[in-house]
Design an enzyme around this catalytic site. Structure first.
Site, PDB file in Angstrom:
ATOM      1  N   ASP A 186      -6.941   4.803  -6.173  1.00  0.00           N
ATOM      2  CA  ASP A 186      -6.331   4.035  -7.258  1.00  0.00           C
ATOM      3  C   ASP A 186      -4.848   4.337  -7.195  1.00  0.00           C
ATOM      4  OD1 ASP A 186      -7.105   2.110  -9.356  1.00  0.00           O
ATOM      5  OD2 ASP A 186      -5.885   3.433 -10.582  1.00  0.00           O
ATOM      6  N   HIS A 206       3.001   7.363  -0.473  1.00  0.00           N
ATOM      7  CA  HIS A 206       2.107   8.007  -1.418  1.00  0.00           C
ATOM      8  C   HIS A 206       0.687   8.097  -0.861  1.00  0.00           C
ATOM      9  CE1 HIS A 206       2.153   3.718  -1.652  1.00  0.00           C
ATOM     10  NE2 HIS A 206       1.251   3.612  -2.610  1.00  0.00           N
TER      11      HIS A 206
END
Ligand code: IMP
Length: 209
Positions: free
Chosen positions: A82, A194
C-alpha cells in the site's frame, strides 16, 4: 530482525509467493525487484482474486487487508504494497487515497487528472515538499503479518515530465535529482524509490539464507 523461523517455517518464499495487487505498475516493479529470488510468483490478477475494498485508515492497515485476503484465498504467503504520495502542503494528502484521487466522476482512473488536482491546490504555496511512501505486508494463511516500509523525499514539479513509471511519477522529483521518476529508467527509479527500499528490506529478511 524478524524471527523468520517462527512464521515462515511451513512456507518457502523462495518457491511460492502471491503478489496481492491488480496494479500493473506496482506488479512490474515488484517482479523486477524480487528478481529470480522467488521461483513462482503469481499475481492476484492472474489468480482471479478480488481486489478487496481498502477500508483501512493507514498504509499498514490497507497493506495488511490486501495481503491477508490473498493469503487466505490461496493458502499461500502473499505480499501486498500500500503506497501513496504525501504532499506536505496538503497535510499528507492524497496519502492512502492516492489512487482514489485520480478517479473521475465516471469511476475511471486518470492520473493526468489526479496530478492536476494536486497542482491546483499547491501551485500558489511555497512549500512543494512531498514524499512517496510504501508499506509492504507479508501475510501467511494462518493470519501472521510482517511489514517493511520505505520512503523517498522530494518535491512536486510542474508541468509533468516523462512517460515512464506510473501514477504520479511525472510530477515527483526526488531530492538531488534533476529528472522526475517519470523520466527515469526502471533501474534509476529502483535506486531511489520508496517501493525499492521496502522490497530490499523484504528480500533481505525473507528471500536470503
Ligand atoms: P494503492 O496502494 O493501491 O492504494 O495505490 C497507491 C497509489 O499511489 C497508486 O495508484 C499511485 O497513484 C500512487 N503511487 C504509489 N507508488 C507510486 C509510484 O511509485 N509512482 C507513482 N505513483 C505511485
Amino acid at each position: 530482525m524478524l524471527d523468520r523461523s517462527a512464521a515462515g517455517k511451513n512456507y518457502h518464499l523462495e518457491n511460492d509467493l502471491v503478489i496481492a495487487t491488480h496494479n500493473t505498475g506496482k506488479l512490474r516493479e515488484i517482479q523486477e525487484l524480487i528478481g529470480g529470488r522467488v521461483v513462482h510468483i503469481q499475481s492476484a490478477g492472474e489468480l482471479g482474486l478480488d481486489d478487496p475494498e481498502e477500508t483501512g485508515t493507514t498504509f499498514h492497515e490497507n497493506a495488511a487487508l490486501k495481503a491477508l485476503a490473498a493469503a487466505q484465498a490461496t493458502g499461500k504467503p502473499a505480499l501486498a504494497d500500500d503506497s501513496g504520495l504525501a504532499v506536505a502542503a496538503l497535510d499528507g494528502a492524497p496519502g492512502i487515497y492516492s489512487a482514489r484521487w485520480a478517479e473521475k466522476e465516471d469511476g475511471t482512473r486518470d492520473f493526468g487528472f489526479g496530478m492536476e488536482k494536486i497542482w491546483d491546490k499547491i501551485q500558489n504555496q511555497d512549500n512543494k515538499r512531498a514524499q512517496f511512501i510504501s508499506v509492504l505486508a507479508l501475510a501467511f494463511p494462518d493470519g501472521q503479518i510482517f511489514y517493511t516500509e520505505g520512503t523517498v523525499e522530494g518535491e512536486i514539479v510542474w508541468p509533468p515530465r516523462g512517460e515512464n513509471g506510473f501514477g504520479y511519477d511525472p510530477i515527483f522529483q526526488a531530492d538531488g535529482q534533476t529528472r522526475t521518476f517519470g523520466e527515469m529508467t526502471a533501474e534509476e527509479k529502483h535506486a531511489l524509490s520508496h517501493r525499492a527500499k521496502a522490497l530490499r528490506a523484504f528480500v533481505k529478511t525473507w528471500c536470503s539464507g
